[in-house]
Design an enzyme around this catalytic site. Structure first.
Site, PDB file in Angstrom:
ATOM      1  N   ARG B   8       0.831  -1.217   0.000  1.00 21.66           N
ATOM      2  CA  ARG B   8       0.000   0.000   0.000  1.00 21.66           C
ATOM      3  C   ARG B   8       0.860   1.259   0.000  1.00 21.66           C
ATOM      4  O   ARG B   8       0.497   2.276  -0.580  1.00 21.66           O
ATOM      5  CB  ARG B   8      -0.980   0.004   1.173  1.00 21.66           C
ATOM      6  CG  ARG B   8      -0.308  -0.045   2.522  1.00 21.66           C
ATOM      7  CD  ARG B   8      -1.327   0.067   3.647  1.00 21.66           C
ATOM      8  NE  ARG B   8      -0.717  -0.224   4.931  1.00 21.66           N
ATOM      9  CZ  ARG B   8      -1.070   0.354   6.088  1.00 21.66           C
ATOM     10  NH1 ARG B   8      -2.032   1.244   6.109  1.00 21.66           N
ATOM     11  NH2 ARG B   8      -0.480   0.027   7.204  1.00 21.66           N
ATOM     12  N   SER B  35      -4.946   5.213   5.417  1.00 13.63           N
ATOM     13  CA  SER B  35      -4.627   3.782   5.367  1.00 13.63           C
ATOM     14  C   SER B  35      -4.300   3.304   3.958  1.00 13.63           C
ATOM     15  O   SER B  35      -3.462   2.432   3.774  1.00 13.63           O
ATOM     16  CB  SER B  35      -5.809   2.965   5.892  1.00 13.63           C
ATOM     17  OG  SER B  35      -6.098   3.340   7.214  1.00 13.63           O
ATOM     18  N   GLU B  56     -18.797   3.767  -0.532  1.00 11.06           N
ATOM     19  CA  GLU B  56     -18.015   3.036  -1.534  1.00 11.06           C
ATOM     20  C   GLU B  56     -18.789   2.830  -2.834  1.00 11.06           C
ATOM     21  O   GLU B  56     -18.219   2.896  -3.920  1.00 11.06           O
ATOM     22  CB  GLU B  56     -17.567   1.694  -0.964  1.00 11.06           C
ATOM     23  CG  GLU B  56     -16.630   1.807   0.239  1.00 11.06           C
ATOM     24  CD  GLU B  56     -17.343   2.146   1.551  1.00 11.06           C
ATOM     25  OE1 GLU B  56     -18.595   2.059   1.593  1.00 11.06           O
ATOM     26  OE2 GLU B  56     -16.660   2.507   2.522  1.00 11.06           O
ATOM     27  N   PHE B  81     -14.349  -3.764   1.141  1.00 14.58           N
ATOM     28  CA  PHE B  81     -15.415  -2.838   0.773  1.00 14.58           C
ATOM     29  C   PHE B  81     -15.444  -2.588  -0.739  1.00 14.58           C
ATOM     30  O   PHE B  81     -16.516  -2.430  -1.334  1.00 14.58           O
ATOM     31  CB  PHE B  81     -15.251  -1.510   1.521  1.00 14.58           C
ATOM     32  CG  PHE B  81     -15.077  -1.678   3.007  1.00 14.58           C
ATOM     33  CD1 PHE B  81     -15.938  -2.503   3.734  1.00 14.58           C
ATOM     34  CD2 PHE B  81     -14.054  -1.038   3.693  1.00 14.58           C
ATOM     35  CE1 PHE B  81     -15.780  -2.678   5.107  1.00 14.58           C
ATOM     36  CE2 PHE B  81     -13.883  -1.207   5.062  1.00 14.58           C
ATOM     37  CZ  PHE B  81     -14.751  -2.027   5.770  1.00 14.58           C
ATOM     38  N   HIS B 107      -5.362  -3.607   2.099  1.00 13.82           N
ATOM     39  CA  HIS B 107      -5.810  -4.415   3.244  1.00 13.82           C
ATOM     40  C   HIS B 107      -6.480  -5.705   2.797  1.00 13.82           C
ATOM     41  O   HIS B 107      -7.493  -6.128   3.343  1.00 13.82           O
ATOM     42  CB  HIS B 107      -6.724  -3.604   4.159  1.00 13.82           C
ATOM     43  CG  HIS B 107      -6.022  -2.444   4.818  1.00 13.82           C
ATOM     44  ND1 HIS B 107      -5.454  -1.413   4.098  1.00 13.82           N
ATOM     45  CD2 HIS B 107      -5.782  -2.163   6.125  1.00 13.82           C
ATOM     46  CE1 HIS B 107      -4.896  -0.552   4.927  1.00 13.82           C
ATOM     47  NE2 HIS B 107      -5.071  -0.983   6.158  1.00 13.82           N
ATOM     48  N   ASP B 115      -7.532  -6.265  13.028  1.00 16.17           N
ATOM     49  CA  ASP B 115      -8.911  -5.850  12.779  1.00 16.17           C
ATOM     50  C   ASP B 115      -9.882  -7.030  12.690  1.00 16.17           C
ATOM     51  O   ASP B 115     -11.086  -6.869  12.879  1.00 16.17           O
ATOM     52  CB  ASP B 115      -9.007  -5.018  11.493  1.00 16.17           C
ATOM     53  CG  ASP B 115      -8.763  -3.540  11.753  1.00 16.17           C
ATOM     54  OD1 ASP B 115      -8.779  -3.139  12.933  1.00 16.17           O
ATOM     55  OD2 ASP B 115      -8.556  -2.784  10.783  1.00 16.17           O
ATOM     56  N   ARG B 165      -1.642  -4.559   3.666  1.00 12.21           N
ATOM     57  CA  ARG B 165      -1.401  -3.599   4.746  1.00 12.21           C
ATOM     58  C   ARG B 165      -0.013  -3.758   5.351  1.00 12.21           C
ATOM     59  O   ARG B 165       0.623  -2.790   5.735  1.00 12.21           O
ATOM     60  CB  ARG B 165      -2.445  -3.833   5.836  1.00 12.21           C
ATOM     61  CG  ARG B 165      -2.176  -3.050   7.078  1.00 12.21           C
ATOM     62  CD  ARG B 165      -3.149  -3.388   8.204  1.00 12.21           C
ATOM     63  NE  ARG B 165      -2.967  -2.446   9.295  1.00 12.21           N
ATOM     64  CZ  ARG B 165      -2.006  -2.541  10.209  1.00 12.21           C
ATOM     65  NH1 ARG B 165      -1.164  -3.544  10.177  1.00 12.21           N
ATOM     66  NH2 ARG B 165      -1.891  -1.635  11.159  1.00 12.21           N
TER      67      ARG B 165
END
Ligand code: TPP
Ligand code: MG
Lengths: 276, 314
Positions: B8, B35, B56, B81, B107, B115, B165
């Protein structure tokens, strides 16, 4: 202000478009007459009076854009495009048929003049926002027009998009709601009431205008007002009659997604003043 | 190559380079720019950055609208998402219209870690694979990410770019140049082939080292482009080595393993084993703990290779 002559011409275009819609649906034996007929005046106004477009150059970069968010009303779009010269009218009877350039729902890859594919409700305002953002970024002054159904407003994405249009001050975008009070399973009020449609958009920060959606003069005034409104987008709520122009279809939920049989089509065409 | 960098982060850096090269590149984000690493772009090119808020579906269709007007939008959010929440927008507005939108999904996979399962996308490749015309890139390290992101901007197609991530070891040197649609052979060997993607490429190389010490040589192929899959390279692996193990940080249903198997069974059926998540959701934990729990360590790959070689010889 529209001249008497322009008014007559638009009225005749609308009549021709209704004729196309009835004939193409009868030939297809399936499709959506109700919501196509309720939007005829808007599309006639946009395609024959308002929009800066060129049927010989459907992808002209500076053209105005039209997003048919309620994609099931594809017949009204095809009627406008064919009548405007984007493709030969002979294609109209191929609606929904194998290999046709006019698919059951708008397909930008197959139909010249279709600015975006649609059919899954609730996405068109977002797409229109993207077009309007691109215009601002490129400092171009083309305008974006988006048409949604009233039932379509039940989709959550519409309200996400309504926030985006206001947040980015998209005054180059004008949206319309075809407020015909009907969806598939019944009236809007029965299925899921929208209560105060203009109030909702006002609360989101839109400039809102309510008009008779079958009046060219009202459309002309509202679209001019939208263009003159700076710093925020305009929502024109079109009070319309689903199935307009065909006596037995008017205000009938059952004519949302059913094609007229040959004798019904003949009757409708007769009412519209066509010979056969 | 030492330094651990998250893909990322490499994406964020690549966007800054792209911005200079290509004025049509714009970036959208859905309240995750810190992020997804689009913040630097947003600061340097505020007029080309669109903050869409936590919306989104709206973001994907807006990106579609921008693409119709000649922009090259990079729409960024978490993989879960981008593909799950906004599936219909990606499918119907971007995919069906064939719009030139780049979906940068960070991610991805279980290495999201703490998470937990709600945020660990194990199915995104599967969801994207079934959309006709969708290109899927899954880079293995920072270098490959940067080069593929630059390449994606020049590649006229909807593109899904799968990013992670967690900082991961580098695999490639600066002179490495991936080409979209071409798999990369990283090791030669004849007992079997490990076909890996994303963070599993480095692990496949470690597995190959272990096998080497045990006297078994395997071919290792890096598939950074899952779709269109480099079928010729897969078929070659089947012919040359007679056994294949796939390795991906994704469900073994519908991802790289499935894509490879589809090619193998139609062209040169050979025994296969699948390293990946076996029809389970993720959970909280450190990335290393999770990779072990889900059977994705080099040792697991070694065991799978030994098993597949056993089947080949039986
Ligand atoms: C996302 C999505 N859900 C459901 C449908 C099926 N559908 C097609 S038309 C329609 C009703 C639309 O009603 P409205 O927006 O009021 O359109 P109009 O009355 O103008 O025809 C539905 C539910 C769809 N096309 N897309
Ligand atoms: Mg309605």
């Amino acid at each position: 202000m529209l001249t008497q002559e322009q008014l007559q011409e638009l009225t005749e275009k609308a009549r021709q478009m209704r004729g196309h819609i009835i004939r193409m649906l009868a030939a297809a034996k399936s499709g959506h007459p109700g919501g196509s007929l309720s939007s005829v005046e808007l599309l006639a106004y946009l395609y024959f009076h308002k929009m800066n477009i060129d049927p010989d150059h459907p992808k002209m970069p500076d053209r105005d854009r039209f997003v048919l968010s309620k994609g099931h009303a594809a017949p009204v779009l095809y009627a406008a495009l064919a009548e405007r010269g984007y493709f030969d009218k002979s294609h109209l009877t191929s609606l929904r048929k194998f290999k046709s350039i006019i698919q059951g729902h708008p397909d930008m890859k197959r139909t010249p003049g279709v600015d975006i594919s649609s059919g899954s409700l609730g996405q068109g305002l977002s797409v229109g926002n993207g077009m309007a953002l691109a215009a601002k970024l490129d400092k171009k002054n083309y305008r974006v027009y988006v048409l949604m159904g009233d039932g379509e407003l039940e989709e959550g994405q519409v309200w996400e998009a309504a926030m985006t249009s206001v947040h980015y001050k998209l005054d180059n975008l004008t949206a319309f709601v075809d407020y015909n009070h009907l969806q598939i399973d019944g009236t809007i009020e029965e299925v899921k009431s929208l209560y105060d449609v203009p109030g909702r958009f006002r609360a989101f920060g839109w400039h809102v205008i309510e008009i008779d959606g079958h009046s060219f003069e009202a459309l002309d005034k509202a679209v001019a007002e939208a263009e003159a409104t700076k710093g925020r987008p305009t929502m024109v709520i079109l009070n319309t009659c689903k199935g307009k122009g065909c006596s037995f279809m008017e205000n009938q939920a059952g004519w949302h997604g059913m094609a007229p049989k040959p004798e019904e089509a003949a009757l409708a065409l007769k009412e519209l003043g066509f010979d056969a | 190559m030492g330094e651990r960098v998250a893909t990322r982060d490499a994406y964020g850096n690549a966007l800054l380079k792209l911005a200079e090269i290509n004025p049509n590149v714009v970036v959208l984000d859905a309240d995750l720019s810190k992020s997804t690493k689009t913040t630097a772009f947003s600061k340097k090119y505020p007029e080309r950055f669109f903050q869409m808020g936590i919306a989104e579906a709206d973001m994907m269709a807006t990106a579609g609208g921008l693409a119709t007007a000649g922009k090259i939008p990079f729409a960024s959010t978490f993989a879960i998402f981008a593909t799950g929440r906004a599936y219909d927008q990606v499918r119907n507005t971007i995919g069906y219209s064939g719009l030139n939108v780049k979906i940068a999904a960070t991610h991805a996979g279980i290495t999201v870690g703490d998470d937990g399962g709600s945020h660990q996308s194990i199915e995104d490749i599967a969801l994207m694979r079934v959309i006709p015309g969708m290109t899927i890139l899954n880079p293995a390290d920072a270098t490959e990410t940067e080069k593929l992101v630059l390449a994606a901007a020049e590649y006229e197609s909807p593109v899904y770019i799968r990013l992670g991530r967690e900082p991961m070891p580098g695999v490639f040197g600066e002179d490495y140049q991936p080409v979209i649609g071409k798999a990369v052979r990283l090791r030669e060997g004849n007992a079997a082939t490990i076909i890996a993607t994303g963070i599993m490429v480095e692990r496949a190389l470690l597995a190959a080292d272990i096998l080497n010490q045990k006297g078994t040589t395997v071919r290792v192929v890096n598939v950074h482009t899952i779709k269109p899959l480099d079928a010729a390279e897969v078929i070659k692996a089947a012919w040359d080595t007679g056994a294949i193990v796939t390795a991906e940080e994704h469900s073994t249903i519908g991802g790289l393993g499935s894509a490879v198997a589809e090619v193998v069974v139609q062209n040169r059926p050979v025994p296969m084993e699948f390293i990946g998540i076996k029809d389970r959701f993720g959970q909280s934990g450190k990335p290393t703990e999770l990779l072990t729990e889900y059977g994705m360590d080099p040792e697991h790959i070694v065991a799978a290779v030994e098993k597949v070689i056993g089947r080949k010889n039986s």
